[in-house]
Enzyme design. Structure first.
Site, PDB file in Angstrom:
ATOM      1  N   ASP A 100       0.814  -1.215   0.000  1.00  0.00           N
ATOM      2  CA  ASP A 100       0.000   0.000   0.000  1.00  0.00           C
ATOM      3  C   ASP A 100       0.851   1.269   0.000  1.00  0.00           C
ATOM      4  OD1 ASP A 100      -2.088  -1.762   0.270  1.00  0.00           O
ATOM      5  OD2 ASP A 100      -2.935  -0.818   2.059  1.00  0.00           O
ATOM      6  N   ASP A 101       0.219   2.359  -0.452  1.00  0.00           N
ATOM      7  CA  ASP A 101       0.657   3.752  -0.257  1.00  0.00           C
ATOM      8  C   ASP A 101       1.636   4.273  -1.296  1.00  0.00           C
ATOM      9  OD1 ASP A 101      -0.878   3.499   1.994  1.00  0.00           O
ATOM     10  OD2 ASP A 101       0.778   3.567   3.417  1.00  0.00           O
ATOM     11  N   HIS A 151      -6.056   3.298  -4.080  1.00  0.00           N
ATOM     12  CA  HIS A 151      -5.932   3.545  -2.633  1.00  0.00           C
ATOM     13  C   HIS A 151      -6.222   5.013  -2.312  1.00  0.00           C
ATOM     14  CE1 HIS A 151      -4.910   2.082   1.284  1.00  0.00           C
ATOM     15  NE2 HIS A 151      -3.780   2.766   1.423  1.00  0.00           N
ATOM     16  N   HIS A 155      -4.983   9.749   0.423  1.00  0.00           N
ATOM     17  CA  HIS A 155      -4.994   8.886   1.605  1.00  0.00           C
ATOM     18  C   HIS A 155      -5.778   9.506   2.766  1.00  0.00           C
ATOM     19  CE1 HIS A 155      -3.503   6.021   4.632  1.00  0.00           C
ATOM     20  NE2 HIS A 155      -3.065   5.279   3.610  1.00  0.00           N
ATOM     21  N   TYR A 192      -6.392   3.245   5.875  1.00  0.00           N
ATOM     22  CA  TYR A 192      -6.597   2.877   7.277  1.00  0.00           C
ATOM     23  C   TYR A 192      -7.562   1.707   7.442  1.00  0.00           C
ATOM     24  CZ  TYR A 192      -4.903   7.674   7.360  1.00  0.00           C
ATOM     25  OH  TYR A 192      -4.191   8.819   7.120  1.00  0.00           O
ATOM     26  N   HIS A 245       3.761  -2.265   3.063  1.00  0.00           N
ATOM     27  CA  HIS A 245       3.738  -0.906   2.535  1.00  0.00           C
ATOM     28  C   HIS A 245       5.044  -0.593   1.815  1.00  0.00           C
ATOM     29  CE1 HIS A 245       1.006  -1.087   5.993  1.00  0.00           C
ATOM     30  NE2 HIS A 245       0.260  -0.241   5.314  1.00  0.00           N
TER      31      HIS A 245
END
Length: 280
Positions: A100-101, A151, A155, A192, A245
């Site tokens: 992720d991210d 995603h 964020h 989250y 991540h």
């Protein structure tokens, strides 16, 4: 005020630890298909890639802590009326690796190098602002057979936004993924792990399905490479979805951990694949 913030932070971390065991217990709760989610109670949106990289991981990533009230089921839009079923291609001990991210130019290339070395495919849930700055990495993901998911753009904590505010977060990210990766994303993961009915409905309208996880490496806490390796290896099982991540902080431990646990799990007979959808 400082004491209040510290107390709140301790409570969040305690809740995260309590949920860790429950999240690793099985995979059924990780593969969402139109059910209500569990929102985080405290998190702050990040202004952009530069600001995000400057934040400590603890300020950027908070685990979901409390369940949302159950919502009555609603019909899906006509063009996605049939319920999707997540399938993992391959037989036996098959797992999904997800990151992720990102993408982040300091860490994502090393992760891609390791995956290429062992001929393994993974799923990357990218943030639109990061993807816009690193389109070459999305193109590489496409060339090497990885799946790219949505995603959001910045964020944010979606459970604090209205549907009108959520939509551009998703649409802009899907647009940039299509430009850089070549296809619009079919999968979405909420920042989250904070899901709600509005988010699920907008996913469906935009042709995406939500995908959560069942084993959290908790690499965002930078617990040490050996700890990340141990968490992934102990959580390994058929059908597991691993969360890691490739951005949002110092991810050098994540990079090194992947280099360690991936060949070990392959030697143990595990296979790694990407999600695909079928319709009932």
């Amino acid at each position: 005020m400082k004491d209040q913030l510290l107390t709140r932070r301790r409570a969040l971390l305690a809740g995260a630890a309590a949920l860790g065991a429950a999240g690793a217990a099985g995979t059924a709760g990780a593969l969402f298909s139109g059910s209500s989610g569990t929102p985080a109670r405290s998190a702050a949106p990040v202004a952009g890639p530069q600001a995000r990289s400057a934040l400590k991981p603890s300020a950027y990533r908070l685990r979901l802590l409390a369940g949302d009230a159950a919502q009555p089921a609603e019909p899906l839009p006509t063009r996605v009326r049939h319920a999707p079923i997540l399938r993992m291609s391959g037989l036996g001990n098959t797992m999904l690796l997800t990151f992720d991210d990102g993408p982040n130019p300091d860490y994502t290339p090393h992760i891609l190098d390791t995956l290429a070395r062992y001929d393994v495919r993974a799923t990357f849930f990218v943030c639109g602002e990061m993807a816009d700055w690193n389109r070459d990495l999305l193109a590489r993901m496409a060339d090497e057979g990885h799946v790219v998911g949505n995603h959001t753009w910045t964020h944010p904590l979606l459970t604090k936004l209205s549907p009108r505010e959520i939509r551009p977060e998703l649409e802009r990210t899907s647009d940039i993924i299509e430009k850089a990766y070549g296809e619009r994303p079919l999968w979405f993961r909420a920042p989250y792990g904070a899901w709600n009915r509005a988010t699920f409905r907008l996913n469906a309208e935009l042709g995406m399905e939500p995908l959560a996880w069942s084993v959290d490496s908790l690499d965002w806490t930078t617990p040490g490479t050996s700890t990340i390796v141990r968490r992934v290896e102990h959580g390994a099982a058929p059908g597991v979805v691993v969360l890691s991540h490739d951005a949002g902080g110092d991810r050098s431990q994540t990079v090194q951990a992947l280099r360690t646990y991936l060949p070990r799990l392959l030697d143990d007979g595990y296979h790694f694949t990407v999600p695909r959808r079928e319709y009932a």
